[in-house]
Design a protein around this motif. Structure first.
Motif, PDB file in Angstrom:
ATOM      1  N   ALA A 110       1.555  -7.268  11.890  1.00 29.62           N
ATOM      2  CA  ALA A 110       1.710  -5.858  12.246  1.00 29.62           C
ATOM      3  C   ALA A 110       1.137  -4.934  11.178  1.00 29.62           C
ATOM      4  CB  ALA A 110       3.182  -5.536  12.471  1.00 29.62           C
ATOM      5  N   VAL A 111       0.863  -5.444   9.988  1.00 26.56           N
ATOM      6  CA  VAL A 111       0.325  -4.639   8.893  1.00 26.56           C
ATOM      7  C   VAL A 111      -1.178  -4.465   9.103  1.00 26.56           C
ATOM      8  CG1 VAL A 111      -0.015  -4.558   6.397  1.00 26.56           C
ATOM      9  CG2 VAL A 111       2.092  -5.482   7.332  1.00 26.56           C
ATOM     10  N   SER A 112      -1.662  -3.241   8.922  1.00 29.34           N
ATOM     11  CA  SER A 112      -3.081  -2.981   9.172  1.00 29.34           C
ATOM     12  C   SER A 112      -3.974  -3.326   7.978  1.00 29.34           C
ATOM     13  CB  SER A 112      -3.275  -1.512   9.555  1.00 29.34           C
ATOM     14  OG  SER A 112      -2.850  -0.686   8.482  1.00 29.34           O
ATOM     15  N   ASN A 113      -3.469  -3.264   6.771  1.00 32.69           N
ATOM     16  CA  ASN A 113      -4.254  -3.555   5.579  1.00 32.69           C
ATOM     17  C   ASN A 113      -4.461  -5.072   5.470  1.00 32.69           C
ATOM     18  OD1 ASN A 113      -5.336  -3.857   3.048  1.00 32.69           O
ATOM     19  ND2 ASN A 113      -3.956  -2.387   2.079  1.00 32.69           N
ATOM     20  N   ALA A 114      -5.719  -5.509   5.333  1.00 28.53           N
ATOM     21  CA  ALA A 114      -6.038  -6.941   5.331  1.00 28.53           C
ATOM     22  C   ALA A 114      -5.455  -7.654   4.110  1.00 28.53           C
ATOM     23  CB  ALA A 114      -7.543  -7.144   5.380  1.00 28.53           C
TER      24      ALA A 114
ATOM     25  N   ASP B  21      -1.276 -11.279   2.043  1.00 32.62           N
ATOM     26  CA  ASP B  21      -0.154 -11.462   1.130  1.00 32.62           C
ATOM     27  C   ASP B  21       1.119 -11.779   1.904  1.00 32.62           C
ATOM     28  OD1 ASP B  21       1.467 -11.329  -1.227  1.00 32.62           O
ATOM     29  OD2 ASP B  21       2.031  -9.298  -0.622  1.00 32.62           O
ATOM     30  N   ASP B  22       1.409 -10.980   2.924  1.00 30.09           N
ATOM     31  CA  ASP B  22       2.628 -11.197   3.702  1.00 30.09           C
ATOM     32  C   ASP B  22       2.572 -12.498   4.493  1.00 30.09           C
ATOM     33  OD1 ASP B  22       3.863  -8.953   2.809  1.00 30.09           O
ATOM     34  OD2 ASP B  22       3.305  -7.707   4.516  1.00 30.09           O
ATOM     35  N   ALA B  23       1.435 -12.754   5.137  1.00 28.53           N
ATOM     36  CA  ALA B  23       1.354 -13.930   6.009  1.00 28.53           C
ATOM     37  C   ALA B  23       1.416 -15.228   5.226  1.00 28.53           C
ATOM     38  CB  ALA B  23       0.076 -13.874   6.837  1.00 28.53           C
ATOM     39  N   TRP B  24       0.654 -15.330   4.177  1.00 30.16           N
ATOM     40  CA  TRP B  24       0.581 -16.607   3.477  1.00 30.16           C
ATOM     41  C   TRP B  24       1.642 -16.755   2.410  1.00 30.16           C
ATOM     42  CZ3 TRP B  24      -1.566 -20.338   5.782  1.00 30.16           C
ATOM     43  CH2 TRP B  24      -2.609 -20.100   6.655  1.00 30.16           C
ATOM     44  N   LEU B  25       1.749 -15.792   1.553  1.00 34.84           N
ATOM     45  CA  LEU B  25       2.665 -15.966   0.430  1.00 34.84           C
ATOM     46  C   LEU B  25       4.126 -15.941   0.858  1.00 34.84           C
ATOM     47  CD1 LEU B  25       0.869 -13.905  -2.332  1.00 34.84           C
ATOM     48  CD2 LEU B  25       0.785 -16.342  -1.886  1.00 34.84           C
TER      49      LEU B  25
END
Length: 68
Positions: free
Chosen positions: A45-49, A54-58
């Motif tokens: 849902a975050v627009s900044n890649a 960071d959110d998805a993987w870490l």
């Protein structure tokens, strides 16, 4: 230099810290894994890649692995 520890003293210290030694309870691990799974849709849902990566993987993968 060699240190000597009496078995009775060692057992007393290990008994004192018995709750901190070993694997964590099963429910705690399951809840941590579920937390990691819910981080995946939140990351998309975050627009900044960079923040998305960071959110998805870490976070999501990190919590998932930590839970397992």
């Amino acid at each position: 230099m060699m240190l000597m520890i009496r078995e009775s003293d060692l057992r007393a210290v290990l008994d004192k810290h018995r709750t901190q030694i070993g694997v964590r309870p099963l429910w705690d691990s399951i809840l941590i894994f579920i937390t990691g799974v819910f981080y995946i849709p939140a990351a998309w849902a975050v627009s900044n890649a960079i923040c998305k990566w960071d959110d998805a993987w870490l976070r999501s993968v990190g919590y998932g692995i930590w839970g397992i």
